[in-house]
Every structure is written in structure tokens, then in C-alpha cells.
Motif scaffolding. Structure first.
Motif, PDB file in Angstrom:
ATOM      1  N   LEU A 148       0.803  -1.365   0.148  1.00  0.00           N
ATOM      2  CA  LEU A 148       0.107   0.003  -0.047  1.00  0.00           C
ATOM      3  C   LEU A 148       0.859   1.094   0.091  1.00  0.00           C
ATOM      4  CD1 LEU A 148      -2.983   1.257   0.144  1.00  0.00           C
ATOM      5  CD2 LEU A 148      -2.765   1.061   2.681  1.00  0.00           C
ATOM      6  N   ALA A 149       1.767   1.186   0.658  1.00  0.00           N
ATOM      7  CA  ALA A 149       2.791   2.698   0.733  1.00  0.00           C
ATOM      8  C   ALA A 149       3.338   2.846  -0.502  1.00  0.00           C
ATOM      9  CB  ALA A 149       3.948   2.081   1.923  1.00  0.00           C
ATOM     10  N   ALA A 150       3.848   1.780  -1.298  1.00  0.00           N
ATOM     11  CA  ALA A 150       4.614   2.039  -2.398  1.00  0.00           C
ATOM     12  C   ALA A 150       3.357   2.328  -3.458  1.00  0.00           C
ATOM     13  CB  ALA A 150       5.129   0.664  -3.149  1.00  0.00           C
ATOM     14  N   HIS A 151       2.111   1.729  -3.416  1.00  0.00           N
ATOM     15  CA  HIS A 151       1.229   2.235  -4.385  1.00  0.00           C
ATOM     16  C   HIS A 151       0.489   3.576  -4.242  1.00  0.00           C
ATOM     17  CE1 HIS A 151       1.055  -2.489  -4.742  1.00  0.00           C
ATOM     18  NE2 HIS A 151       2.131  -1.990  -5.413  1.00  0.00           N
ATOM     19  N   THR A 152       0.550   3.974  -3.023  1.00  0.00           N
ATOM     20  CA  THR A 152       0.039   5.115  -2.840  1.00  0.00           C
ATOM     21  C   THR A 152       0.887   6.139  -3.114  1.00  0.00           C
ATOM     22  OG1 THR A 152      -1.056   4.580  -0.671  1.00  0.00           O
ATOM     23  CG2 THR A 152      -0.831   6.765  -0.890  1.00  0.00           C
ATOM     24  N   ALA A 153       2.444   6.130  -2.868  1.00  0.00           N
ATOM     25  CA  ALA A 153       3.230   6.983  -3.598  1.00  0.00           C
ATOM     26  C   ALA A 153       3.256   6.959  -5.081  1.00  0.00           C
ATOM     27  CB  ALA A 153       4.576   6.547  -3.189  1.00  0.00           C
ATOM     28  N   LEU A 154       2.909   5.688  -5.776  1.00  0.00           N
ATOM     29  CA  LEU A 154       2.811   6.005  -7.194  1.00  0.00           C
ATOM     30  C   LEU A 154       1.632   6.739  -7.793  1.00  0.00           C
ATOM     31  CD1 LEU A 154       3.963   4.423 -10.027  1.00  0.00           C
ATOM     32  CD2 LEU A 154       2.381   2.758  -9.420  1.00  0.00           C
ATOM     33  N   GLN A 155       0.515   6.781  -6.980  1.00  0.00           N
ATOM     34  CA  GLN A 155      -0.747   7.533  -7.291  1.00  0.00           C
ATOM     35  C   GLN A 155      -0.315   8.960  -7.186  1.00  0.00           C
ATOM     36  OE1 GLN A 155      -3.754   7.787  -4.331  1.00  0.00           O
ATOM     37  NE2 GLN A 155      -5.229   7.239  -6.179  1.00  0.00           N
ATOM     38  N   ILE A 156       0.284   9.319  -5.933  1.00  0.00           N
ATOM     39  CA  ILE A 156       0.524  10.845  -5.903  1.00  0.00           C
ATOM     40  C   ILE A 156       1.588  11.237  -6.798  1.00  0.00           C
ATOM     41  CG2 ILE A 156       1.184  12.532  -4.194  1.00  0.00           C
ATOM     42  CD1 ILE A 156      -1.507  11.157  -3.644  1.00  0.00           C
ATOM     43  N   GLN A 157       2.750  10.432  -7.133  1.00  0.00           N
ATOM     44  CA  GLN A 157       3.773  10.830  -7.876  1.00  0.00           C
ATOM     45  C   GLN A 157       3.340  10.992  -9.249  1.00  0.00           C
ATOM     46  OE1 GLN A 157       7.102   8.048  -8.005  1.00  0.00           O
ATOM     47  NE2 GLN A 157       7.690   8.647 -10.043  1.00  0.00           N
ATOM     48  N   HIS A 158       2.151  10.307  -9.878  1.00  0.00           N
ATOM     49  CA  HIS A 158       1.751  10.406 -11.278  1.00  0.00           C
ATOM     50  C   HIS A 158       1.029  12.092 -11.263  1.00  0.00           C
ATOM     51  CE1 HIS A 158       0.198   9.398 -15.166  1.00  0.00           C
ATOM     52  NE2 HIS A 158      -1.073   9.742 -14.808  1.00  0.00           N
ATOM     53  N   LEU A 159       0.291  12.162 -10.163  1.00  0.00           N
ATOM     54  CA  LEU A 159      -0.097  13.642 -10.124  1.00  0.00           C
ATOM     55  C   LEU A 159       0.675  14.856 -10.347  1.00  0.00           C
ATOM     56  CD1 LEU A 159      -3.028  12.899  -7.819  1.00  0.00           C
ATOM     57  CD2 LEU A 159      -3.151  13.291 -10.394  1.00  0.00           C
ATOM     58  N   VAL A 160       1.727  14.363  -9.535  1.00  0.00           N
ATOM     59  CA  VAL A 160       2.946  15.544  -9.361  1.00  0.00           C
ATOM     60  C   VAL A 160       3.693  15.547 -10.649  1.00  0.00           C
ATOM     61  CG1 VAL A 160       5.208  16.029  -8.295  1.00  0.00           C
ATOM     62  CG2 VAL A 160       3.314  15.223  -6.910  1.00  0.00           C
ATOM     63  N   GLU A 161       3.706  14.554 -11.335  1.00  0.00           N
ATOM     64  CA  GLU A 161       4.563  14.563 -12.734  1.00  0.00           C
ATOM     65  C   GLU A 161       3.828  15.044 -13.775  1.00  0.00           C
ATOM     66  OE1 GLU A 161       4.984  10.195 -13.373  1.00  0.00           O
ATOM     67  OE2 GLU A 161       7.050  10.184 -12.232  1.00  0.00           O
ATOM     68  N   HIS A 162       2.345  15.291 -13.559  1.00  0.00           N
ATOM     69  CA  HIS A 162       1.473  15.950 -14.471  1.00  0.00           C
ATOM     70  C   HIS A 162       1.220  17.512 -14.121  1.00  0.00           C
ATOM     71  CE1 HIS A 162       1.087  12.238 -16.302  1.00  0.00           C
ATOM     72  NE2 HIS A 162       0.307  12.668 -17.305  1.00  0.00           N
ATOM     73  N   GLY A 163       2.081  17.934 -13.027  1.00  0.00           N
ATOM     74  CA  GLY A 163       2.101  19.397 -12.541  1.00  0.00           C
ATOM     75  C   GLY A 163       1.180  19.579 -11.380  1.00  0.00           C
ATOM     76  N   HIS A 164       0.530  18.738 -10.786  1.00  0.00           N
ATOM     77  CA  HIS A 164       0.008  18.852  -9.647  1.00  0.00           C
ATOM     78  C   HIS A 164       0.563  18.944  -8.462  1.00  0.00           C
ATOM     79  CE1 HIS A 164      -3.569  18.541 -12.523  1.00  0.00           C
ATOM     80  NE2 HIS A 164      -3.011  17.639 -12.755  1.00  0.00           N
ATOM     81  N   THR A 165       0.512  20.034  -7.581  1.00  0.00           N
ATOM     82  CA  THR A 165       1.079  20.092  -6.225  1.00  0.00           C
ATOM     83  C   THR A 165       0.232  20.215  -5.145  1.00  0.00           C
ATOM     84  OG1 THR A 165       1.675  22.400  -6.699  1.00  0.00           O
ATOM     85  CG2 THR A 165       3.209  20.974  -7.196  1.00  0.00           C
ATOM     86  N   ARG A 166      -1.109  20.538  -5.613  1.00  0.00           N
ATOM     87  CA  ARG A 166      -2.098  20.902  -4.323  1.00  0.00           C
ATOM     88  C   ARG A 166      -3.189  19.741  -4.837  1.00  0.00           C
ATOM     89  NH1 ARG A 166      -1.157  24.337  -0.390  1.00  0.00           N
ATOM     90  NH2 ARG A 166      -3.489  24.762  -0.242  1.00  0.00           N
TER      91      ARG A 166
END
Length: 310
Positions: A148-166
Motif C-alpha cells: 500500500l505504501a508504494a502504490h499510494t506513492a505511485l498514485q501521488i507521483q503520477h499527479l505530481v509528474e503532471h504538474g499537480h502540487t495541490r
């Protein structure tokens, strides 16, 4: 032969000329019973010729050693991951001549003891215990690598890679121990990615209540440009709420799911999500329970299923 078409103890008893009890003693190799070698041989030969196979569950109940494995799963944790995990667990246990029983609902110490007293299973464990944790040194679910920890990070990372910080985290409207873990791991991922810790809100089942919750959340957290769903169902609720509020997905607010259910591909815009090899996780759990080597059961790494909502 029994009504079901399966050879029974009675059939073996009739063919070997002994009582049903004697057949049971012989086939279960009961050390407390003194039965002659010739009788044992006759019973075993009759069983072999008839094709008798002990009923797995019944035999487990008698032996108590046992061939039963009990999985308990809390209400609400019945998404795609759970279904696929259980399929893998069941298939792997069956391949090693064990039977899986699944019990839904919150499990107490008393409940566990009742199960142990009633059927003496080989193992009883709670769904997700290894997967939900995140300690890399003793975490059997490999939390920071394939949990769960790794997959949660993957989800958030994908958003950050698309320019989302909020980013906002959409949570379910039912109680589950998974919620606290998800909040903790999301916060941890945000720190590592250098963004503010995502605030959270509850995405209600009721459509109007969900729209109100999303509206209030966006008002309280100005600048939010993306929502990460607890699972695909929660993400879809959030996406519908955004559309009800007159907002465009992903132009105004992006949405990402988690667990890759079949519904995410059917909506418009289609839902970007996290896909997890849950079946392999289930098989690994079975091997762990049975104390077998896990060679050849390395799960495929989790991946982002890119669609239209991000």
C-alpha cells in the motif's frame, strides 16, 4: 455410491466387508485402533479400486490439523484488489489441497477464538494485514516496495509528474483501518515529492451530499487541482460531483483512482488509475501460510493505467 455421484465411506465399507467406522479408522490411519494388516490392506485396496477421495472440508473438520484456511475481511474492503487477491489465494491453496473460507465483517478476539474452537483451521488471518503496512524490514507485504505504501506513492507521483502540487485525498464514508494507513502513506509520499501534504474529504455515496462535500473542500483548499481517490469507486463519486458542480475533468480538476475496476474505463472521461497484481499477492499469502517457497511468484510491479481523467 452416494446421491452426489461421489464414492463414500459406506461404498468402501460394503466393498471391503467391514464397518464404516473401520474404513474411517483405516483411511485416517488412527493410531488408537488395532486393526489387522490384512483388513487394512483390503480397505485400502477397495478405496483405490472405487476411486474414493476424502472430502477435503469434512476431513479437515475431523483432523483439526487442518486443511482449512480462514480469511476475514472487513465490510467495505470488497473492491477489485480484494476480489482478485481472494481468487489468487483460493487457487493457490486449492493447488496444495487446502480449502479457503472467507468471513466478512469486523473480527474481534472473541470471534477468532470461536472459529478456532469450531473448526481448528490451519490458519486464520485478516485480509490486508501484510499489504497495509509499510515497514520495509519486517513487512511481509513489501509495503514500501510492493504494498500500500508504494502504490499510494505511485498514485501521488503520477499527479505530481503532471504538474499537480495541490492535491486532495477523497476518502470513503465507511470505517476501515485502511483509512489511517492511506492518510499516513499519502503524507509520507508528499514529503518525499516536496509538495504540501494533501488535505482530505469524505466522498459520500449520496450524490448531492458528495457534491456538497467536494464544493466545501475546494472552497476550504483553494488552488487544489487534483483529487486522488481512495479507490476507483471513490474517485468516480468525486468526478461526478465535480461535473455536477459545473467543473471539467481534467481541465479544472484532475482525478485519479486506485484499484483499476472495470467501471473506470466505461465513464467519460475515462478514469486514470493504479493497477495492482493482487492475484500474485494472494498466491504469495497462500505460500506463506503453508510455509512453502515463493519462487516464481514475483508480482508484476504496480502501474498507472493512463486514461483521460488526468
Amino acid at each position: 455410491m452416494g446421491a452426489s455421484g461421489r464414492v463414500t465411506l459406506n461404498d468402501v465399507a460394503a466393498a471391503s466387508g467391514v464397518s464404516r467406522a473401520t474404513v474411517s479408522f483405516v483411511l485416517n490411519d488412527d493410531p488408537k485402533q488395532t486393526i489387522s494388516a490384512s483388513t487394512r490392506d483390503r480397505v485400502k485396496q477397495a478405496a483405490k479400486e472405487l476411486g474414493y477421495a476424502p472430502h477435503g472440508v469434512a476431513r479437515a473438520l475431523r483432523e483439526g490439523n487442518s486443511r482449512l484456511v480462514v480469511l476475514t475481511i472487513d465490510w467495505g474492503l470488497d473492491g477489485n484488489y480484494a476480489r482478485t487477491y481472494i481468487r489468487g489465494l483460493d487457487d493457490e491453496l486449492a493447488a496444495h489441497h487446502h480449502v479457503l473460507l472467507v468471513r466478512h465483517g469486523h473480527q474481534t478476539t472473541q470471534d477468532t477464538q470461536q472459529i478456532l474452537d469450531a473448526i481448528a483451521p490451519r490458519a486464520i488471518f485478516r485480509f490486508g494485514d501484510p499489504y497495509f503496512t509499510g515497514h520495509d524490514l519486517d513487512d511481509l507485504g513489501r509495503g514500501w516496495r510492493d504494498g500500500l505504501a508504494a502504490h499510494t506513492a505511485l498514485q501521488i507521483q503520477h499527479l505530481v509528474e503532471h504538474g499537480h502540487t495541490r492535491i486532495g485525498l477523497a476518502l470513503p464514508d465507511f470505517e476501515t483501518p485502511l483509512t489511517a494507513s492511506r492518510l499516513r502513506f499519502t503524507g509520507h509520499a508528499a514529503v518525499k515529492l516536496g509538495i504540501p501534504a494533501p488535505a482530505s474529504f469524505v466522498a459520500h455515496r449520496n450524490r448531492s451530499a458528495c457534491a456538497h462535500a467536494v464544493e466545501q473542500f475546494l472552497a476550504d483548499t483553494p488552488g487544489t487541482t487534483a483529487i486522488a481517490g481512495f479507490n476507483d469507486d471513490i474517485a468516480l463519486r468525486s468526478m461526478t460531483a465535480l461535473q455536477d458542480l459545473g467543473l471539467s475533468v481534467p481541465h479544472d480538476v484532475a482525478v485519479i483512482g486506485y484499484d483499476d475496476t472495470e467501471y473506470g474505463e466505461l465513464v467519460r472521461p475515462s478514469l486514470t488509475t493504479v493497477h495492482i497484481d493482487a492475484e500474485a499477492h494472494g498466491r504469495l499469502s497462500a505460500r506463506l501460510i503453508l510455509r512453502l517457497d515463493d519462487a516464481g511468484l514475483t508480482p508484476v510491479p504496480a502501474q498507472i493505467i493512463v486514461r483521460e481523467s488526468v
